[in-house]
Design a protein around this motif. Structure first.
Motif, PDB file in Angstrom:
ATOM      1  N   ALA A  70      15.632  38.245  56.194  1.00  0.00           N
ATOM      2  CA  ALA A  70      14.662  37.194  56.492  1.00  0.00           C
ATOM      3  C   ALA A  70      15.363  35.905  56.907  1.00  0.00           C
ATOM      4  N   ALA A  71      16.511  35.622  56.282  1.00  0.00           N
ATOM      5  CA  ALA A  71      17.268  34.411  56.644  1.00  0.00           C
ATOM      6  C   ALA A  71      17.782  34.509  58.075  1.00  0.00           C
ATOM      7  N   LEU A  72      18.182  35.706  58.498  1.00  0.00           N
ATOM      8  CA  LEU A  72      18.708  35.888  59.852  1.00  0.00           C
ATOM      9  C   LEU A  72      17.600  35.992  60.901  1.00  0.00           C
ATOM     10  N   ARG A 125       6.179  41.020  56.588  1.00  0.00           N
ATOM     11  CA  ARG A 125       5.997  39.603  56.244  1.00  0.00           C
ATOM     12  C   ARG A 125       5.696  38.777  57.492  1.00  0.00           C
ATOM     13  N   HIS A 126       6.391  39.075  58.577  1.00  0.00           N
ATOM     14  CA  HIS A 126       6.185  38.332  59.822  1.00  0.00           C
ATOM     15  C   HIS A 126       4.772  38.539  60.365  1.00  0.00           C
ATOM     16  N   VAL A 161       6.776  48.994  60.862  1.00  0.00           N
ATOM     17  CA  VAL A 161       6.750  49.272  59.424  1.00  0.00           C
ATOM     18  C   VAL A 161       6.920  50.767  59.176  1.00  0.00           C
ATOM     19  N   GLY A 162       6.254  51.586  59.988  1.00  0.00           N
ATOM     20  CA  GLY A 162       6.370  53.036  59.820  1.00  0.00           C
ATOM     21  C   GLY A 162       7.789  53.534  60.041  1.00  0.00           C
ATOM     22  N   ARG A 169       3.396  36.567  48.715  1.00  0.00           N
ATOM     23  CA  ARG A 169       3.550  37.942  48.307  1.00  0.00           C
ATOM     24  C   ARG A 169       4.361  38.682  49.335  1.00  0.00           C
ATOM     25  N   SER A 170       5.551  39.063  48.963  1.00  0.00           N
ATOM     26  CA  SER A 170       6.407  39.817  49.880  1.00  0.00           C
ATOM     27  C   SER A 170       6.271  41.297  49.606  1.00  0.00           C
ATOM     28  N   ALA A 171       6.552  42.100  50.599  1.00  0.00           N
ATOM     29  CA  ALA A 171       6.559  43.551  50.383  1.00  0.00           C
ATOM     30  C   ALA A 171       7.768  43.975  49.584  1.00  0.00           C
TER      31      ALA A 171
END
Length: 316
Positions: A103-105, A160-161, A63-64, A309-311
């Motif tokens: 996200a789909a990939l 999200r993962h 994330v960073g 809740r997505s980022a």
């Protein structure tokens, strides 16, 4: 949402929208990657009081690197190259569309029909902005801003993962934001030395007066720490579908403030393309139909009925 919460949501969106103008205003004479290092060094200080997120270090580092270093390093550089703050705010909204695609990939998450329509509309809007950009928006700056949106999207998917990461409900995503900021300053400083050069860093330190100080305090303190704290509190007591659309005010505020304070008025095609892009983001964020629970006992937690809740909220 109550009237008070709507005012708070509008205030946060205003903070985040004005953020783009403040970055441009404070970065004069400061190398962009060095400026990013300073901003996140200030954000990282909050790790003293904000508890560590419930996530492994792989997630924190990912994330960073993508949501913070990649996004803001590319964004700051694009603005330094001449991209108008208002246009940058619009183009960065592409992260919502790109998050759905990534996200789909990566996660095999099949987009809903509304999300697919939103992706299509948003892509058309991006194309209009890119083809109709004015002479003050260099092609490289536009590409870097879109790469910033892609980096943010990858960070969204990593977050999200990881699933829920808050050590306490009141901290929400703020804990991950603060602790992932620890990853940013040294790599950003290293990239600044490599790309911008030691002489540029030395000149930036010499030029670091009251304007970059105020800009850093605004972006790190008001936008990241206070803005996220209020936004998480709103999500905690309201449906995410009621809170997230307010974020779409941010690019409107950015464009209006850039026009009023900097005299940067987008041309017709940039305006039309931006509106189409925001429309696509709105459609992609629109909640789908949810099945009504059979009885109150079957769904005791109101928040559980909300969409995940997505980022990917459009937060700068």
């Amino acid at each position: 949402m109550t009237r008070r919460d709507m005012l708070l949501a509008a205030a946060v969106a205003t903070l985040w929208g004005f953020n783009f103008v403040v970055i441009d205003w404070g970065m004069a004479g400061i190398p962009p990657l060095f400026f990013v290092a300073v901003r996140f060094a200030v954000v990282a200080l909050a790790a003293i009081v904000v508890p560590r997120p419930l996530a492994n270090w792989k997630t924190v580092v990912g994330v960073g690197l993508f949501m913070s270093l990649g996004q803001f390093g590319l964004l700051y550089t694009s603005i330094a190259l001449g991209l108008q703050p208002g246009i940058a705010a619009l183009l960065l909204q592409a992260q919502v569309v790109l998050t759905i695609l990534v996200a789909a990939l990566a996660l095999r998450e099949r987009p809903t029909r509304l999300q697919a329509v939103g992706v299509l509309v948003g892509t058309v809007g991006l194309g209009i902005v890119a083809l109709g950009r004015g002479g003050d928006a260099p092609a490289l700056a536009v590409v870097l801003c879109l790469l910033a949106a892609l980096s943010w999207a990858i960070g969204n998917v990593i977050s999200r993962h990881a699933g829920p990461v808050a050590p306490a409900a009141r901290f929400g995503a703020l804990s991950l934001t603060v602790w992932s900021s620890l990853v940013v300053p040294l790599p950003a400083l290293g990239l600044s030395a490599l790309i911008e050069g030691p002489d540029a860093i030395a000149a930036g330190i010499a030029a670091f007066g009251w304007r970059p100080i105020l800009s850093t305090l605004y972006t790190a303190g008001l936008c990241t720490l206070i803005g996220y704290a209020i936004f998480n509190a709103l999500l905690a007591r309201n449906r995410s579908a009621s809170v997230v659309p307010w974020v779409l005010l941010a690019p409107v505020v950015a464009m209006a403030s850039a026009a009023l304070l900097l005299g940067q008025v987008p041309n017709l095609w940039e305006t039309v393309g931006g509106l189409v892009l925001v429309a696509g983001v709105f459609v992609a964020n629109a909640p789908g139909r949810r099945r009504r629970p059979a009885s109150p006992a079957a769904n005791p937690d109101r928040i559980a009925a909300d969409p995940p809740r997505s980022a990917a909220t459009g937060v700068p």
